[in-house]
Design a protein around this motif. Structure first.
Motif, PDB file in Angstrom:
ATOM      1  N   GLU A  38      89.940  56.151  57.691  1.00  0.00           N
ATOM      2  CA  GLU A  38      88.785  56.958  57.340  1.00  0.00           C
ATOM      3  C   GLU A  38      89.223  58.415  57.224  1.00  0.00           C
ATOM      4  O   GLU A  38      90.255  58.815  57.768  1.00  0.00           O
ATOM      5  N   LYS A  53      85.373  59.116  50.405  1.00  0.00           N
ATOM      6  CA  LYS A  53      85.177  59.068  51.856  1.00  0.00           C
ATOM      7  C   LYS A  53      84.201  57.949  52.232  1.00  0.00           C
ATOM      8  O   LYS A  53      84.415  57.222  53.209  1.00  0.00           O
ATOM      9  N   HIS A  59      86.404  50.454  56.149  1.00  0.00           N
ATOM     10  CA  HIS A  59      86.901  50.433  57.532  1.00  0.00           C
ATOM     11  C   HIS A  59      86.005  49.580  58.426  1.00  0.00           C
ATOM     12  O   HIS A  59      86.490  48.848  59.300  1.00  0.00           O
ATOM     13  N   LEU A  95      85.957  54.482  51.858  1.00  0.00           N
ATOM     14  CA  LEU A  95      86.876  54.239  52.973  1.00  0.00           C
ATOM     15  C   LEU A  95      86.111  53.954  54.261  1.00  0.00           C
ATOM     16  O   LEU A  95      86.496  53.083  55.052  1.00  0.00           O
ATOM     17  N   GLN A  96      85.019  54.698  54.470  1.00  0.00           N
ATOM     18  CA  GLN A  96      84.209  54.515  55.667  1.00  0.00           C
ATOM     19  C   GLN A  96      83.608  53.112  55.711  1.00  0.00           C
ATOM     20  O   GLN A  96      83.664  52.424  56.742  1.00  0.00           O
TER      21      GLN A  96
END
Length: 319
Positions: free
Chosen positions: A283, A267, A274, A270-271
């Motif tokens: 996300e 997570k 992004h 991806l955060q």
């Protein structure tokens, strides 16, 4: 996030009053049984959920979900603390009647230190988003240690806090009730109870390395991350006495926590991607994070119950 001052004030008053009531209720040394621990666990969980409902009503659905996710995440990660508490109490041979007092002061210190770490973490993340990659690496490394069985390497007697304490003040070998200091030959010396508190604080600092990056993956708002951590920490003592003697039965729980940490690591990646690489990189929304944490914890506990650990082999020599 624009948090009303009265909501911060409500949180502070709730914590202070709760700690005062808890201290008064346990001012006399006594062994905390299952029923008392269950009652207090219900109180702390109830307070956390009521406060979460207030967050939902005042700040909205998204902050409410983030608070609930962060609280449940911290609550699940704190189970590892319970194993270390048991290790520390066994190492120092702490009488059961004194254990609540030790944990009370341990919680007080944890509230302060977590506040400092979380404030620093929020400040760093808000300015340097790339640090999320480093946080993800920390969580992946923690996952590796858990799966390899290296998370139990904490040695209470060799912790920096205990060693520093012994250099600052002499520590006697015998307990003297719930006292932290006594006078011997006109000198003030510490009892082992103070060394136990130091070991508990040192353990919490170690676990903060995992929990702070994990909770920052859920939210980077200071109010959400600190209040959720605080309410999870407040219930640690009751949870310890509630599960004392049962921790070894939940043998799949550590594997579940490893899975949760690795999921939070993904997570975080991806955060950060992004924000730094492309907005097209998806996300993981907080509701999905909450669902994953609940599902993994439920599966870990269910598997532990359905598949109890094998008894150790009998090494007693036959006659």
């Amino acid at each position: 996030m624009d948090v009303p001052f009265w909501l911060w004030a409500t949180f502070v008053v709730t914590v202070v009053v709760s700690l005062a009531v808890d201290l008064l209720a346990h001012r006399e040394a006594h062994v905390i049984g299952f029923r008392e621990a269950a009652a207090w666990s219900g109180v702390w969980i109830g307070l956390a959920l009521v406060f979460g409902a207030v967050v939902f009503l005042v700040l909205g659905t998204d902050p409410g979900v983030e608070y609930t996710t962060a609280w449940l995440l911290e609550k699940s990660l704190s189970v590892d603390n319970l194993f270390v508490f048991a290790l520390i109490f066994a190492y120092f041979r702490v009488p059961r009647a004194y254990q609540h007092r030790v944990l009370f002061f341990g919680v007080m210190g944890a509230l302060v230190f977590r506040g400092v770490f979380l404030a620093a973490g929020v400040a760093v993340v808000s300015r340097f988003t790339a640090v999320l990659f480093a946080f993800a690496a920390i969580l992946f490394y923690s996952t590796y240690k858990i799966l390899k069985g290296e998370e139990d390497s904490f040695d209470p007697g060799k912790s920096i806090a205990v060693r520093l304490l012994r250099k600052v003040v002499p520590v006697r070998d015998e307990y003297d009730g719930m006292k932290f200091f006594v006078r011997e030959a006109g000198k003030r010396v510490a009892t082992p109870l103070l060394a136990v508190v130091a070991a508990i604080e040192a353990a919490d600092l170690i676990f903060a390395v995992d929990s702070v990056p994990a909770v920052l993956a859920v939210s980077d708002d200071a109010f959400i991350v600190y209040t959720s951590n605080a309410f999870a920490i407040l219930g640690l003592r009751a949870l310890y006495f509630l599960l004392a003697g049962l921790l070894d039965r939940f043998h799949y729980l550590s594997k579940g926590l490893a899975l949760i940490l690795s999921f939070i690591g993904v997570k975080l990646i991806l955060q950060a991607s992004h924000k730094l690489i492309s907005s097209s990189i998806p996300e993981i929304p907080s509701p999905i994070s909450l669902a994953v944490i609940v599902a993994v914890l439920a599966a870990s506990v269910t598997l532990s119950i359905r598949r109890p650990p094998s008894p150790p082999p009998d090494t007693t020599p036959s006659p």
